[in-house]
Design a protein around this motif. Structure first.
Motif, PDB file in Angstrom:
ATOM      1  N   MET A   1       0.836  -1.212   0.000  1.00  0.00           N
ATOM      2  CA  MET A   1       0.000   0.000   0.000  1.00  0.00           C
ATOM      3  C   MET A   1       0.867   1.256   0.000  1.00  0.00           C
ATOM      4  O   MET A   1       0.617   2.195  -0.739  1.00  0.00           O
ATOM      5  CB  MET A   1      -0.933  -0.002   1.214  1.00  0.00           C
ATOM      6  CG  MET A   1      -1.999   1.070   1.167  1.00  0.00           C
ATOM      7  SD  MET A   1      -3.108   0.866  -0.250  1.00  0.00           S
ATOM      8  CE  MET A   1      -4.398   1.995   0.169  1.00  0.00           C
ATOM      9  N   THR A   2       1.952   1.237   0.818  1.00  0.00           N
ATOM     10  CA  THR A   2       2.814   2.424   0.881  1.00  0.00           C
ATOM     11  C   THR A   2       3.412   2.715  -0.476  1.00  0.00           C
ATOM     12  O   THR A   2       3.517   3.885  -0.874  1.00  0.00           O
ATOM     13  CB  THR A   2       3.952   2.199   1.899  1.00  0.00           C
ATOM     14  OG1 THR A   2       3.388   1.547   3.011  1.00  0.00           O
ATOM     15  CG2 THR A   2       4.555   3.513   2.339  1.00  0.00           C
ATOM     16  N   ASP A   3       3.799   1.630  -1.214  1.00  0.00           N
ATOM     17  CA  ASP A   3       4.346   1.826  -2.559  1.00  0.00           C
ATOM     18  C   ASP A   3       3.333   2.525  -3.445  1.00  0.00           C
ATOM     19  O   ASP A   3       3.665   3.422  -4.202  1.00  0.00           O
ATOM     20  CB  ASP A   3       4.681   0.468  -3.205  1.00  0.00           C
ATOM     21  CG  ASP A   3       5.989  -0.060  -2.643  1.00  0.00           C
ATOM     22  OD1 ASP A   3       6.611   0.662  -1.847  1.00  0.00           O
ATOM     23  OD2 ASP A   3       6.344  -1.196  -2.998  1.00  0.00           O
ATOM     24  N   LYS A   4       2.075   2.074  -3.328  1.00  0.00           N
ATOM     25  CA  LYS A   4       1.022   2.665  -4.157  1.00  0.00           C
ATOM     26  C   LYS A   4       0.824   4.134  -3.796  1.00  0.00           C
ATOM     27  O   LYS A   4       0.623   4.981  -4.661  1.00  0.00           O
ATOM     28  CB  LYS A   4      -0.297   1.919  -3.955  1.00  0.00           C
ATOM     29  CG  LYS A   4      -0.358   0.618  -4.705  1.00  0.00           C
ATOM     30  CD  LYS A   4      -1.763   0.063  -4.650  1.00  0.00           C
ATOM     31  CE  LYS A   4      -1.822  -1.266  -5.389  1.00  0.00           C
ATOM     32  NZ  LYS A   4      -3.045  -1.989  -5.099  1.00  0.00           N
ATOM     33  N   ILE A   5       0.882   4.414  -2.497  1.00  0.00           N
ATOM     34  CA  ILE A   5       0.703   5.804  -2.049  1.00  0.00           C
ATOM     35  C   ILE A   5       1.863   6.661  -2.558  1.00  0.00           C
ATOM     36  O   ILE A   5       1.654   7.748  -3.114  1.00  0.00           O
ATOM     37  CB  ILE A   5       0.566   5.867  -0.506  1.00  0.00           C
ATOM     38  CG1 ILE A   5      -0.795   5.308  -0.118  1.00  0.00           C
ATOM     39  CG2 ILE A   5       0.742   7.293   0.013  1.00  0.00           C
ATOM     40  CD1 ILE A   5      -1.050   5.230   1.358  1.00  0.00           C
ATOM     41  N   ASP A   6       3.084   6.142  -2.401  1.00  0.00           N
ATOM     42  CA  ASP A   6       4.257   6.898  -2.882  1.00  0.00           C
ATOM     43  C   ASP A   6       4.145   7.163  -4.380  1.00  0.00           C
ATOM     44  O   ASP A   6       4.446   8.258  -4.847  1.00  0.00           O
ATOM     45  CB  ASP A   6       5.552   6.126  -2.600  1.00  0.00           C
ATOM     46  CG  ASP A   6       5.887   6.146  -1.117  1.00  0.00           C
ATOM     47  OD1 ASP A   6       5.286   6.958  -0.387  1.00  0.00           O
ATOM     48  OD2 ASP A   6       6.733   5.331  -0.701  1.00  0.00           O
ATOM     49  N   LYS A   7       3.729   6.131  -5.095  1.00  0.00           N
ATOM     50  CA  LYS A   7       3.612   6.279  -6.545  1.00  0.00           C
ATOM     51  C   LYS A   7       2.570   7.360  -6.870  1.00  0.00           C
ATOM     52  O   LYS A   7       2.798   8.222  -7.711  1.00  0.00           O
ATOM     53  CB  LYS A   7       3.188   4.932  -7.156  1.00  0.00           C
ATOM     54  CG  LYS A   7       3.209   4.945  -8.657  1.00  0.00           C
ATOM     55  CD  LYS A   7       2.945   3.567  -9.237  1.00  0.00           C
ATOM     56  CE  LYS A   7       2.776   3.694 -10.736  1.00  0.00           C
ATOM     57  NZ  LYS A   7       1.769   2.806 -11.266  1.00  0.00           N
ATOM     58  N   TRP A   8       1.428   7.304  -6.170  1.00  0.00           N
ATOM     59  CA  TRP A   8       0.387   8.311  -6.433  1.00  0.00           C
ATOM     60  C   TRP A   8       0.907   9.718  -6.111  1.00  0.00           C
ATOM     61  O   TRP A   8       0.673  10.666  -6.872  1.00  0.00           O
ATOM     62  CB  TRP A   8      -0.882   8.023  -5.620  1.00  0.00           C
ATOM     63  CG  TRP A   8      -1.965   8.996  -6.012  1.00  0.00           C
ATOM     64  CD1 TRP A   8      -2.848   8.846  -7.034  1.00  0.00           C
ATOM     65  CD2 TRP A   8      -2.196  10.286  -5.445  1.00  0.00           C
ATOM     66  NE1 TRP A   8      -3.622   9.977  -7.141  1.00  0.00           N
ATOM     67  CE2 TRP A   8      -3.251  10.878  -6.181  1.00  0.00           C
ATOM     68  CE3 TRP A   8      -1.631  11.015  -4.400  1.00  0.00           C
ATOM     69  CZ2 TRP A   8      -3.754  12.145  -5.896  1.00  0.00           C
ATOM     70  CZ3 TRP A   8      -2.114  12.279  -4.115  1.00  0.00           C
ATOM     71  CH2 TRP A   8      -3.169  12.832  -4.855  1.00  0.00           C
ATOM     72  N   LEU A   9       1.632   9.833  -4.992  1.00  0.00           N
ATOM     73  CA  LEU A   9       2.105  11.167  -4.595  1.00  0.00           C
ATOM     74  C   LEU A   9       3.061  11.759  -5.635  1.00  0.00           C
ATOM     75  O   LEU A   9       3.136  12.965  -5.791  1.00  0.00           O
ATOM     76  CB  LEU A   9       2.783  11.109  -3.213  1.00  0.00           C
ATOM     77  CG  LEU A   9       1.817  10.864  -2.049  1.00  0.00           C
ATOM     78  CD1 LEU A   9       2.582  10.629  -0.751  1.00  0.00           C
ATOM     79  CD2 LEU A   9       0.846  12.039  -1.876  1.00  0.00           C
ATOM     80  N   ARG A  10       3.749  10.886  -6.382  1.00  0.00           N
ATOM     81  CA  ARG A  10       4.688  11.384  -7.395  1.00  0.00           C
ATOM     82  C   ARG A  10       3.966  11.948  -8.625  1.00  0.00           C
ATOM     83  O   ARG A  10       4.349  12.984  -9.136  1.00  0.00           O
ATOM     84  CB  ARG A  10       5.671  10.278  -7.813  1.00  0.00           C
ATOM     85  CG  ARG A  10       6.828  10.115  -6.825  1.00  0.00           C
ATOM     86  CD  ARG A  10       7.937   9.281  -7.427  1.00  0.00           C
ATOM     87  NE  ARG A  10       7.506   7.924  -7.726  1.00  0.00           N
ATOM     88  CZ  ARG A  10       7.477   6.925  -6.851  1.00  0.00           C
ATOM     89  NH1 ARG A  10       7.880   7.128  -5.605  1.00  0.00           N
ATOM     90  NH2 ARG A  10       7.081   5.715  -7.198  1.00  0.00           N
ATOM     91  N   SER A  11       2.918  11.267  -9.056  1.00  0.00           N
ATOM     92  CA  SER A  11       2.308  11.705 -10.330  1.00  0.00           C
ATOM     93  C   SER A  11       0.796  11.954 -10.244  1.00  0.00           C
ATOM     94  O   SER A  11       0.219  12.559 -11.145  1.00  0.00           O
ATOM     95  CB  SER A  11       2.578  10.656 -11.409  1.00  0.00           C
ATOM     96  OG  SER A  11       2.047   9.418 -10.969  1.00  0.00           O
ATOM     97  N   GLY A  12       0.173  11.496  -9.157  1.00  0.00           N
ATOM     98  CA  GLY A  12      -1.293  11.580  -9.059  1.00  0.00           C
ATOM     99  C   GLY A  12      -1.845  12.994  -9.004  1.00  0.00           C
ATOM    100  O   GLY A  12      -2.811  13.304  -9.733  1.00  0.00           O
TER     101      GLY A  12
END
Ligand code: SAM
Length: 186
Positions: A1-12
């Motif tokens: 989940m943290t990976d998904k959150i980090d990924k979203w924070l980069r480009s979301g």
């Protein structure tokens, strides 16, 4: 989940803003900008010919926005410290803003008189034909409904044009939210 959150924070956030209709050259006001999750990508999108006003009541948040802007070399963003309340005014020239973002903020205005003041100001600052992009959160906690909140915004002179339902990070979790796009009729 943290990976998904980090990924979203980069480009979301940038993807959400593009979907909301932000374009190069826009003059944007991010009301209740926090630490700049949306204000910083907004500055990237609007580019050298646009401008972002990052508005918040919390000076520490605004310092973080400045730090992030400096780190990215963004020169098209300023911070505006104001606690928007029943009688306070946002010190920006009326009719000059293309897009106002109110993301995860309206619940900070539990009194109707405060919300009315906020919406009056937003209406005054937008140019005719400009739009308000509003991400409504925490409605249930305050016993509000979408219907009631959208009606209040419409009463302030806005017209609901469309909504979209992105997934974004809110309160540390990836959640699906509703973002409503209102026009100030020209
Ligand atoms: C939950 S945060 C949302 C931050 C950002 N919009 C986001 O979505 O990541 C709400 C922000 O609104 C600001 N805020 C709340 N009430 C405010 C008011 N009356 N005047 C100015 N800023 C306010 C808070 O200081 C906080 O930074």
């Amino acid at each position: 989940m943290t990976d998904k959150i980090d990924k979203w924070l980069r480009s979301g956030p940038e993807a959400v803003l593009r979907k909301a209709g932000l374009r190069e050259g826009n003059r944007v006001l991010d009301l209740g900008c926090g630490q700049g999750r949306y204000a910083i990508p907004a500055a990237r999108i609007v580019g050298d010919t646009g401008w972002v006003h990052a508005v918040d009541k919390d000076r520490q948040n605004l310092r973080e926005v400045k730090r992030r802007a400096a780190k990215e070399g963004l020169r098209n963003i300023d911070t505006v410290h104001v606690h928007v309340a029943r009688h306070s005014a946002i010190p920006i020239q009326p009719g000059t803003i293309d897009v106002i973002l109110i993301y995860d903020v309206l619940h900070g205005f539990p009194e109707k008189a405060e919300r009315d003041n906020l919406l009056r100001q937003v209406h005054r600052l937008l140019r005719p034909g400009g739009f308000l992009s509003c991400c409504l959160t925490h409605l249930r906690e305050f016993g509000w409904t979408y219907k009631k909140t959208l009606a209040e915004i419409a009463d302030a002179g806005f017209r609901l044009r469309r909504q979209f339902r992105p997934t974004l990070v809110h309160a540390g979790k990836l959640v699906r939210v509703r973002i409503f796009q209102f026009a100030k009729p020209g």
